[in-house]
Design a protein around this motif. Structure first.
Motif, PDB file in Angstrom:
ATOM      1  N   ASP A 135       0.636  -1.050  -0.076  1.00  0.00           N
ATOM      2  CA  ASP A 135       0.154  -0.099   0.107  1.00  0.00           C
ATOM      3  C   ASP A 135       0.960   1.381  -0.035  1.00  0.00           C
ATOM      4  OD1 ASP A 135      -2.058  -1.702   0.340  1.00  0.00           O
ATOM      5  OD2 ASP A 135      -1.900  -1.817   2.454  1.00  0.00           O
ATOM      6  N   VAL A 136       0.678   2.156  -0.904  1.00  0.00           N
ATOM      7  CA  VAL A 136       1.507   3.200  -1.193  1.00  0.00           C
ATOM      8  C   VAL A 136       0.750   4.469  -0.684  1.00  0.00           C
ATOM      9  CG1 VAL A 136       2.879   4.670  -2.798  1.00  0.00           C
ATOM     10  CG2 VAL A 136       2.874   2.058  -2.816  1.00  0.00           C
ATOM     11  N   VAL A 137       1.034   5.255   0.089  1.00  0.00           N
ATOM     12  CA  VAL A 137       0.663   6.528   0.426  1.00  0.00           C
ATOM     13  C   VAL A 137       1.327   7.706   0.029  1.00  0.00           C
ATOM     14  CG1 VAL A 137      -0.375   7.914   2.409  1.00  0.00           C
ATOM     15  CG2 VAL A 137      -0.285   5.511   2.763  1.00  0.00           C
ATOM     16  N   LEU A 138       0.434   8.790  -0.834  1.00  0.00           N
ATOM     17  CA  LEU A 138       1.126   9.924  -1.247  1.00  0.00           C
ATOM     18  C   LEU A 138       0.718  10.765  -0.743  1.00  0.00           C
ATOM     19  CD1 LEU A 138       0.351   8.576  -4.985  1.00  0.00           C
ATOM     20  CD2 LEU A 138       2.618   8.698  -4.048  1.00  0.00           C
ATOM     21  N   ALA A 139       1.375  11.823  -0.055  1.00  0.00           N
ATOM     22  CA  ALA A 139       1.231  13.206   0.185  1.00  0.00           C
ATOM     23  C   ALA A 139       2.007  14.170  -0.316  1.00  0.00           C
ATOM     24  CB  ALA A 139       1.606  13.228   1.701  1.00  0.00           C
ATOM     25  N   VAL A 140       1.215  15.090  -1.071  1.00  0.00           N
ATOM     26  CA  VAL A 140       1.835  16.186  -2.052  1.00  0.00           C
ATOM     27  C   VAL A 140       1.562  17.577  -1.269  1.00  0.00           C
ATOM     28  CG1 VAL A 140       1.800  17.110  -4.300  1.00  0.00           C
ATOM     29  CG2 VAL A 140       1.492  14.677  -4.044  1.00  0.00           C
ATOM     30  N   ASP A 141       2.452  18.288  -1.314  1.00  0.00           N
ATOM     31  CA  ASP A 141       2.550  19.733  -1.004  1.00  0.00           C
ATOM     32  C   ASP A 141       1.951  20.657  -1.885  1.00  0.00           C
ATOM     33  OD1 ASP A 141       2.995  22.220  -0.031  1.00  0.00           O
ATOM     34  OD2 ASP A 141       5.196  22.096   0.489  1.00  0.00           O
ATOM     35  N   VAL A 142       0.770  21.267  -1.563  1.00  0.00           N
ATOM     36  CA  VAL A 142       0.083  22.244  -2.505  1.00  0.00           C
ATOM     37  C   VAL A 142       0.185  23.534  -2.195  1.00  0.00           C
ATOM     38  CG1 VAL A 142      -1.327  20.540  -3.468  1.00  0.00           C
ATOM     39  CG2 VAL A 142      -2.245  21.840  -1.548  1.00  0.00           C
ATOM     40  N   THR A 143       1.196  24.140  -1.066  1.00  0.00           N
ATOM     41  CA  THR A 143       1.368  25.349  -0.622  1.00  0.00           C
ATOM     42  C   THR A 143       1.829  26.370  -1.791  1.00  0.00           C
ATOM     43  OG1 THR A 143       3.627  25.023   0.293  1.00  0.00           O
ATOM     44  CG2 THR A 143       1.854  24.767   1.885  1.00  0.00           C
ATOM     45  N   GLY A 144       1.829  27.629  -1.631  1.00  0.00           N
ATOM     46  CA  GLY A 144       1.936  28.563  -2.766  1.00  0.00           C
ATOM     47  C   GLY A 144       3.352  28.408  -3.211  1.00  0.00           C
ATOM     48  N   SER A 145       4.286  27.936  -2.546  1.00  0.00           N
ATOM     49  CA  SER A 145       5.688  27.941  -2.952  1.00  0.00           C
ATOM     50  C   SER A 145       5.781  26.886  -4.227  1.00  0.00           C
ATOM     51  CB  SER A 145       6.593  27.704  -1.750  1.00  0.00           C
ATOM     52  OG  SER A 145       6.223  26.555  -1.263  1.00  0.00           O
ATOM     53  N   MET A 146       4.782  25.992  -4.234  1.00  0.00           N
ATOM     54  CA  MET A 146       5.059  24.848  -5.052  1.00  0.00           C
ATOM     55  C   MET A 146       4.865  25.442  -6.515  1.00  0.00           C
ATOM     56  SD  MET A 146       5.825  21.935  -3.738  1.00  0.00           S
ATOM     57  CE  MET A 146       5.129  20.690  -4.579  1.00  0.00           C
ATOM     58  N   ARG A 153       6.026   6.195  12.267  1.00  0.00           N
ATOM     59  CA  ARG A 153       6.954   5.327  12.025  1.00  0.00           C
ATOM     60  C   ARG A 153       6.483   4.076  12.539  1.00  0.00           C
ATOM     61  NH1 ARG A 153      12.195   7.197  14.317  1.00  0.00           N
ATOM     62  NH2 ARG A 153      10.976   6.661  16.219  1.00  0.00           N
ATOM     63  N   GLN A 154       5.592   3.816  13.367  1.00  0.00           N
ATOM     64  CA  GLN A 154       4.987   2.712  13.942  1.00  0.00           C
ATOM     65  C   GLN A 154       4.114   1.953  12.722  1.00  0.00           C
ATOM     66  OE1 GLN A 154       2.022   3.039  16.975  1.00  0.00           O
ATOM     67  NE2 GLN A 154       2.268   5.147  16.810  1.00  0.00           N
ATOM     68  N   TYR A 155       3.346   2.792  11.879  1.00  0.00           N
ATOM     69  CA  TYR A 155       2.570   2.341  10.743  1.00  0.00           C
ATOM     70  C   TYR A 155       3.358   2.116   9.486  1.00  0.00           C
ATOM     71  CZ  TYR A 155      -0.724   3.814  14.204  1.00  0.00           C
ATOM     72  OH  TYR A 155      -1.476   4.018  15.580  1.00  0.00           O
ATOM     73  N   PHE A 156       4.286   2.901   9.057  1.00  0.00           N
ATOM     74  CA  PHE A 156       4.890   2.861   7.919  1.00  0.00           C
ATOM     75  C   PHE A 156       6.079   2.018   7.918  1.00  0.00           C
ATOM     76  CE2 PHE A 156       2.567   6.844   7.499  1.00  0.00           C
ATOM     77  CZ  PHE A 156       2.091   6.582   6.138  1.00  0.00           C
ATOM     78  N   ASP A 157       6.307   0.738   6.858  1.00  0.00           N
ATOM     79  CA  ASP A 157       7.402   0.174   6.665  1.00  0.00           C
ATOM     80  C   ASP A 157       8.561   0.880   6.136  1.00  0.00           C
ATOM     81  OD1 ASP A 157       6.067  -3.049   7.415  1.00  0.00           O
ATOM     82  OD2 ASP A 157       4.647  -1.933   6.390  1.00  0.00           O
ATOM     83  N   ASP A 158       8.277   1.864   5.324  1.00  0.00           N
ATOM     84  CA  ASP A 158       9.189   2.403   4.297  1.00  0.00           C
ATOM     85  C   ASP A 158       8.630   3.635   4.149  1.00  0.00           C
ATOM     86  OD1 ASP A 158      11.753   2.907   3.456  1.00  0.00           O
ATOM     87  OD2 ASP A 158      11.605   1.377   1.804  1.00  0.00           O
ATOM     88  N   ALA A 159       9.857   4.796   3.912  1.00  0.00           N
ATOM     89  CA  ALA A 159       9.248   6.109   3.706  1.00  0.00           C
ATOM     90  C   ALA A 159      10.291   6.938   2.816  1.00  0.00           C
ATOM     91  CB  ALA A 159       8.691   6.910   4.883  1.00  0.00           C
ATOM     92  N   PHE A 160       9.894   7.774   2.054  1.00  0.00           N
ATOM     93  CA  PHE A 160      10.676   8.669   1.147  1.00  0.00           C
ATOM     94  C   PHE A 160      10.186  10.091   1.506  1.00  0.00           C
ATOM     95  CE2 PHE A 160      10.713   4.312  -0.779  1.00  0.00           C
ATOM     96  CZ  PHE A 160      12.108   4.261  -1.056  1.00  0.00           C
ATOM     97  N   THR A 161      11.148  11.054   1.507  1.00  0.00           N
ATOM     98  CA  THR A 161      10.736  12.311   1.359  1.00  0.00           C
ATOM     99  C   THR A 161      11.214  12.597  -0.090  1.00  0.00           C
ATOM    100  OG1 THR A 161      12.824  12.996   2.445  1.00  0.00           O
ATOM    101  CG2 THR A 161      10.682  13.044   3.863  1.00  0.00           C
ATOM    102  N   GLN A 209      -1.010  -7.104   7.658  1.00  0.00           N
ATOM    103  CA  GLN A 209       0.178  -7.904   7.022  1.00  0.00           C
ATOM    104  C   GLN A 209       0.786  -7.129   5.766  1.00  0.00           C
ATOM    105  OE1 GLN A 209       1.658 -10.278   8.577  1.00  0.00           O
ATOM    106  NE2 GLN A 209      -0.444 -10.077  10.109  1.00  0.00           N
ATOM    107  N   ASP A 210      -0.064  -6.098   5.382  1.00  0.00           N
ATOM    108  CA  ASP A 210       0.392  -5.312   4.361  1.00  0.00           C
ATOM    109  C   ASP A 210       1.588  -4.538   4.620  1.00  0.00           C
ATOM    110  OD1 ASP A 210      -1.702  -6.171   2.990  1.00  0.00           O
ATOM    111  OD2 ASP A 210      -2.516  -4.367   2.336  1.00  0.00           O
ATOM    112  N   ALA A 211       2.316  -4.200   3.670  1.00  0.00           N
ATOM    113  CA  ALA A 211       3.637  -3.366   3.469  1.00  0.00           C
ATOM    114  C   ALA A 211       3.182  -1.887   3.094  1.00  0.00           C
ATOM    115  CB  ALA A 211       4.794  -3.671   2.685  1.00  0.00           C
ATOM    116  N   ILE A 212       3.445  -1.007   3.853  1.00  0.00           N
ATOM    117  CA  ILE A 212       2.823   0.324   3.566  1.00  0.00           C
ATOM    118  C   ILE A 212       4.068   1.420   3.621  1.00  0.00           C
ATOM    119  CG2 ILE A 212       1.479   2.400   4.308  1.00  0.00           C
ATOM    120  CD1 ILE A 212       0.023   0.211   6.438  1.00  0.00           C
ATOM    121  N   VAL A 213       4.214   1.910   2.381  1.00  0.00           N
ATOM    122  CA  VAL A 213       5.045   2.805   2.089  1.00  0.00           C
ATOM    123  C   VAL A 213       4.602   4.150   1.852  1.00  0.00           C
ATOM    124  CG1 VAL A 213       6.876   3.293   0.471  1.00  0.00           C
ATOM    125  CG2 VAL A 213       6.313   0.988   0.749  1.00  0.00           C
ATOM    126  N   LEU A 214       5.572   5.251   2.408  1.00  0.00           N
ATOM    127  CA  LEU A 214       5.025   6.642   2.369  1.00  0.00           C
ATOM    128  C   LEU A 214       5.827   7.394   1.293  1.00  0.00           C
ATOM    129  CD1 LEU A 214       3.537   9.178   3.329  1.00  0.00           C
ATOM    130  CD2 LEU A 214       5.186   9.284   4.992  1.00  0.00           C
TER     131      LEU A 214
END
Length: 341
Positions: free
Chosen positions: A79-90, A213-221, A187-192
């Protein structure tokens, strides 16, 4: 209703080529037998056997199949969770992605979302945007088309609504989303993937991401933009409205257009808090090479509102018949060899 169809396992070009070649060979076998039957020791049974064998191989190359409608699909338990910044600087046009350069950060983010969706085939995705606050736009779904369509609609929030960039704005929504996914699929692998320019202009101290950190198996900024930065264009009064490039957000301390720059340190700090990795995008780079090594190898079957066609090959009857004919051919060859001794 079930229907018989052809679905070559090797693809239509190669499958059709093999089928045509074997059909031609079958015809030649029959023609040569008739033409040389008086001068050859090939029996009629042998001719029929070899002709039928060639035709069976031709049929198997075309892979007869049964097509049946189904609402079920196999989904990878990543499961891949996507979070996108939409502030004015973007909206600053100092970003790059693959072959494109000098594009806005939000456009680079859109392309990154598309690349992430392609990098995790058959996985499930959830998507949220964050500016003044974090908003879950797409609950967990295996429909990658929905994620790509969501990315196409992304736009920066209006300047009039902006209260300054807060990098911790998505934390609460991410907690709710990740907790819900973990409860439903333990049992899913959750990636942010957190896609942002890393800029923090709010005077309030940023909250830590370590609670996730307790919910995500891996993360990328994923950082978009440049450290040199650029001027921030003013955006309209409604989300998605166009902006005038000649109008800039002014810095009240200098009276000059404000400069927004990507903050690599913030991106690395957040990645450390998540026990993940920081990725900085620029021209010539993409997210394709930054796929989690914790991708699940497990699958589950789920219901899908979109009905699709399931194709089931039925090659085995032809394979059994071909094996029987080959066994017969081998036996006949052995008998003929012994007679020749």
């Amino acid at each position: 209703m079930n229907g018989l169809t052809l679905s070559p396992a090797l693809g239509w070009p190669l499958g059709a080529a093999i089928a045509v070649a074997m059909a031609v060979l079958a015809v030649l076998t029959a023609v040569m037998h008739v033409k040389h039957r008086l001068r050859s020791d090939e029996t009629l049974a042998a001719c029929i056997r070899r002709t039928v064998l060639c035709l069976l191989v031709a049929v198997m190359a075309l892979t007869p199949s049964i097509a049946a409608p189904t609402a079920l699909r196999a989904v990878n338990t990543t499961d891949v969770v996507l979070a996108v910044d939409v502030t004015g600087s973007m909206a600053v046009e100092d970003a790059g992605y693959e072959s494109a350069g000098g594009i806005s950060r939000i456009d680079a983010a859109k392309q990154a979302v598309d690349g992430i969706a392609a990098a995790y085939p058959n996985s499930s995705f959830a998507a949220l945007r964050f500016g003044v606050s974090g908003t879950l736009d797409v609950p967990l779904t295996p429909d990658t088309l929905a994620i790509r369509s969501w990315a196409d609609t992304l736009s920066v929030e209006p300047t009039s609504l902006s209260t300054g960039s807060r990098l911790d704005a998505p934390i609460d929504q991410l907690l709710l989303t990740a907790k819900s996914i973990r409860a439903e699929h333990p049992q899913d692998a959750i990636v942010l993937y957190l896609i942002t320019d890393g800029e923090q202009t709010s005077t309030k101290a940023r909250r830590t991401y370590s609670s996730l950190r307790q919910y995500f198996d891996d993360a990328f900024t994923v950082g978009v933009g440049s450290t040199q930065g650029g001027k921030i264009p003013q955006t309209g009064t409604t989300p998605g409205a166009s902006h005038e490039q000649s109008q800039w957000v002014m810095d009240p301390s200098t009276g000059q257009p404000g400069i927004s720059a990507m903050n690599e340190k913030n991106l690395k700090d957040i990645a450390d808090e998540l026990s993940g990795r920081s990725v900085i995008l620029s021209q010539g780079q993409s997210v394709a090479s930054h796929v989690s090594d914790k991708v699940s190898r497990r699958w589950r079957v789920s219901d899908d509102a979109k009905r699709r066609e399931r194709v089931t090959p039925i090659v085995w009857p032809f394979a059994i018949a071909a094996a029987a004919l080959l066994t017969w051919e081998l036996g006949a060859w052995i008998v003929m060899s012994r007679r020749s001794l």
